[in-house]
Structure formats: C-alpha cells, structure tokens
Design an enzyme around this catalytic site. Structure first.
Site, PDB file in Angstrom:
ATOM      1  N   ASP A  88     -26.688-134.410 -81.298  1.00 59.89           N
ATOM      2  CA  ASP A  88     -27.440-135.660 -80.250  1.00 59.89           C
ATOM      3  C   ASP A  88     -26.436-136.544 -81.524  1.00 59.89           C
ATOM      4  OD1 ASP A  88     -28.940-137.433 -78.919  1.00 59.89           O
ATOM      5  OD2 ASP A  88     -29.878-137.771 -80.478  1.00 59.89           O
ATOM      6  N   ASP A 130     -24.102-141.605 -73.758  1.00 60.21           N
ATOM      7  CA  ASP A 130     -25.307-140.671 -74.314  1.00 60.21           C
ATOM      8  C   ASP A 130     -25.429-139.493 -74.185  1.00 60.21           C
ATOM      9  OD1 ASP A 130     -27.792-140.326 -75.416  1.00 60.21           O
ATOM     10  OD2 ASP A 130     -29.197-140.230 -73.297  1.00 60.21           O
TER      11      ASP A 130
END
Length: 412
Positions: free
Chosen positions: A284, A105
């Site tokens: 992201d 992540d």
C-alpha cells in the site's frame, strides 16, 4: 531544525514541459509529492485508519477467493487525509477542461472529484446512481457522472469516464481521488447496485486500447533533504529507465481480507532470524510505515534492540545499535528484496517533526493490532515502495517489484 512550512516548500515540486509522455503504450505521468503533517500523531492516525480498513473482515479468519465478497456489506476505503506519503496527479474533466489535483490511492478503485474544487463541468451526464465511500475519518457521498476525462489536458482522453461527484465529503484535503486499486475494492459503493463494480481508469484505458495491458507501474524517489523528489505513474506497462534488471512478479494472495487489495504472500527474515513466517498482507502506497503482526514486530524489536520512544511511538536505537543492524529480507516469490540498514530508519532531517533530536535514530517498523493469522499480517508501506519499483497488474492478478538506483541509497 526544519519547520513544516520549509519542508512543504522543499518537497512540493512542479513538473516542467509536457505533463504527459505518450508513446502509444505505456503512458507515463509525473506525480507531485505533498507533505501535510505537523507531527507524528498525524502520521500514525492516518496509517491506523488505513490499517483498520484492511482488517475490517479479518475477524472472520482466513477465507478463500470463493467467499471474497458479501455485497450486503459495503467495502470501506482507506483514509485519505493528511499523509506523509501522498502523491497527486493532475487531471482535467469536461469538454471545456477543468483541472483537478487528485491523490493517487492504491487501496481504492473509485475516482472522484469535488472535495476542494467543486465539479463545474457542463458536459457531464448525471447517471442518478448514488455512491458512498466511507473512510475511518471522513466520507464521500455523491452521484456517478459520465464525462470526458483527460490526463495532460486532452493529450490522453477517456470519453464517458464514470466518476464520482461529491455532494459532501470529509477527510480529503485535495480535489479528490484517483483510485488505482483492484476493481474488486469498489464493490458496495453503488447504493442501488452494491454488487456492481466500477471500472477504474486502468480498466477504461485498456478497454479502449489506449494501453495494451491493465497495468500500472509506480516509482517513488526516497525523500531526502535539499533535493527535488520525483514520482511517476505509468499506465499500460513499466518505465524501464526507472529500475534495474527485470521486474519479478508474485500472484495476488487468495487469503482474505488481503485479496481485496494489492495483497501478496511473503516471508521476512533479519539476518538468519525469521521475523515473519510465510503469510498474506498488503502492498500500500498510502501507509507511511512498514507494519508487522504483533509477534513479528516483537521479534524485530528483539533483534534490533530498539526501545519504544514514549513520545512518538517509534522504536529508537543507539548509534552503536544502528551500526549493527542487519538487512531486513523480504522473500517474495522466488526473489529476496532487502531493506538496508539506512532504509530501516526514519529520515533524520525530519526528526523535528516527530519530536526527536537531530541525531536520534528511529526505526520505521510498526506493529499491527493483531498477531499472525489475521489474513493481513503485514503492510509494505511507502518506506518499502520508495526503495523498489512496483507494478500492479490487474490483468494477470499479480504484483511486481524491481530494484532501483535508490534501493541501497543512503538517504536517511
């Protein structure tokens, strides 16, 4: 037609041979793709959760780096539930190593375990520090432990790594999380010391001189039918075999809330039309689509002629409109990065999973909930990153990109 079960079998892959390549520095780890969605609602719900986190502080407008943290308000982290773009890495913990699969992540700095497989190590030291990470559709609550942390089962070791051990968790369907986000994003997680930041895996590897620089390089191969898709994570530098020419860098933005994550400034054009003026946003790996501020999205829709499909919420174009699509150009630093016509559409072999017909053509650009000026006016998600090698450099506060063999590949 492809079923979800078939796609899971197709896209999940294992790596043979040594799972870690160690050449002093940098260090390369393979990543495994996980496909875990049954329909487009899952994807959009996941992305919306992450976007809500990025925008938590945008109601305050633009702020500079001097006002980036209010420790009284804990930072949340992005949702880590079912994701089209999820990649996992294998790690081991404890003197008698127990293997965990952790989702990578880029929006979180905290590494933790215990979501699926419980923490079973007997060598860990309980620090007694309570830690809480709140997600939009779940949470992790537990305690910080210090324990031996390995990549590749003792081939690469971080002694006394501070990891979160979950007493309860929701919304995470793997064993836990490997956080490679900026250390800043861990502020507020420690309940007794909310101003304290938790060192990341990258911080620890650099501090113990295992790697020379606190840098992580990421490579994603675009998803394609009937192929084994590859992903890899490189700590301490880059893997030049995965990209063409040089990596070009741009500084982390000073605009909040984007500066809390891997935030950059960019401008977007479509042909000769400006879609998005120079502004701040986020890079992201956990968001599936490319998101633009509402006014920029409307300009893109007008330029492509796409119409909103009421079933899946994506812009749809006809074959003739698709043939006329121009490159979407991202002006980042002193370079232009282009998403080709094919890179701007959803993989057609996955149309079944988003309630589309086999030959339908859907665009991968979605709208944020706010117009430009919110402090995060775009999110370059997985559909962008699968076309460019990406480097997160926390030491020099910058993000880099380079073309790969798949930048202009026709995969969709």
């Amino acid at each position: 037609m492809f079923s979800v079960v078939f796609l899971l079998a197709l896209l999940a892959f294992s790596v043979t041979g040594s799972p870690v390549e160690v050449r002093n520095s940098p260090i390369t780890l393979p990543m495994t793709r996980r496909l875990a969605f049954s329909n487009v609602t899952d994807l959009l719900r996941h992305d919306e959760a992450r976007l809500a986190v990025f925008g938590e502080y945008s109601t305050h407008g633009r702020r500079d780096a001097d006002t980036l943290a209010n420790p009284a308000v804990p930072l949340s982290h992005a949702d880590l539930g079912n994701s089209f773009s999820g990649y996992t890495v294998e790690v081991a913990i404890g003197n008698s190593p127990i293997t965990y699969n952790l989702i990578v992540d880029s929006a979180s700095a905290i590494t933790w375990v215990g979501a699926s497989l419980p923490y079973l190590s007997r060598s860990g030291v309980d620090t007694g520090e309570p830690v809480v990470v709140n997600y939009r559709y779940g949470s992790f609550r537990g305690t910080i432990f210090e324990d031996q942390f390995y990549f590749g089962v003792k081939q690469l070791t971080i002694p006394g790594m501070r990891i979160g051990v979950a007493s309860t968790s929701q919304g995470v369907t793997v064993d836990g999380v490997l956080g490679i986000g900026p250390t800043l994003s861990s502020i507020g997680a420690l309940q007794n010391s909310p101003e304290e930041m938790i060192p990341t895996v990258i911080d620890r590897l650099a501090a113990q001189s295992t790697i020379i620089r606190p840098v992580v390089g990421i490579f994603f191969q675009p998803i394609a039918a009937n192929t084994v898709n590859h992903g890899e994570l490189t700590f301490g530098g880059t893997n030049p075999t995965m990209y063409d020419h040089k990596v070009r860098y741009t500084d982390i933005t000073t605009t909040a809330p984007s500066l809390r994550y891997w935030g950059i400034n960019q401008r977007i054009t479509y042909g000769n039309t400006e879609i998005l003026a120079y502004t701040a946003g986020v890079v992201d790996s956990g968001c599936t689509f490319l998101y633009l501020a509402t006014d920029a999205y409307e300009r893109y829709q007008a330029a492509t002629g796409g119409t909103l499909n009421p079933t899946n919420g994506l812009l749809q174009v006809s074959p003739q409109q698709y043939r006329n699509i121009r490159d979407l150009q991202f002006h980042i630093g002193d370079r232009i990065y282009r998403l080709s016509r094919n890179a701007q559409i959803w993989p057609r072999f996955l149309n079944y999973n988003i309630n589309g017909g086999d030959n339908d053509i859907f665009l991968i650009v979605k709208a944020l909930a706010t117009p430009t000026g919110a402090g995060y006016d775009f999110v370059n998600g997985y559909v962008f990153l699968q076309r460019f090698y990406t480097v997160f450099d926390s030491g020099k506060h910058r993000v880099g990109f380079a073309k790969t063999a798949f930048t202009y590949a026709i995969t969709n």
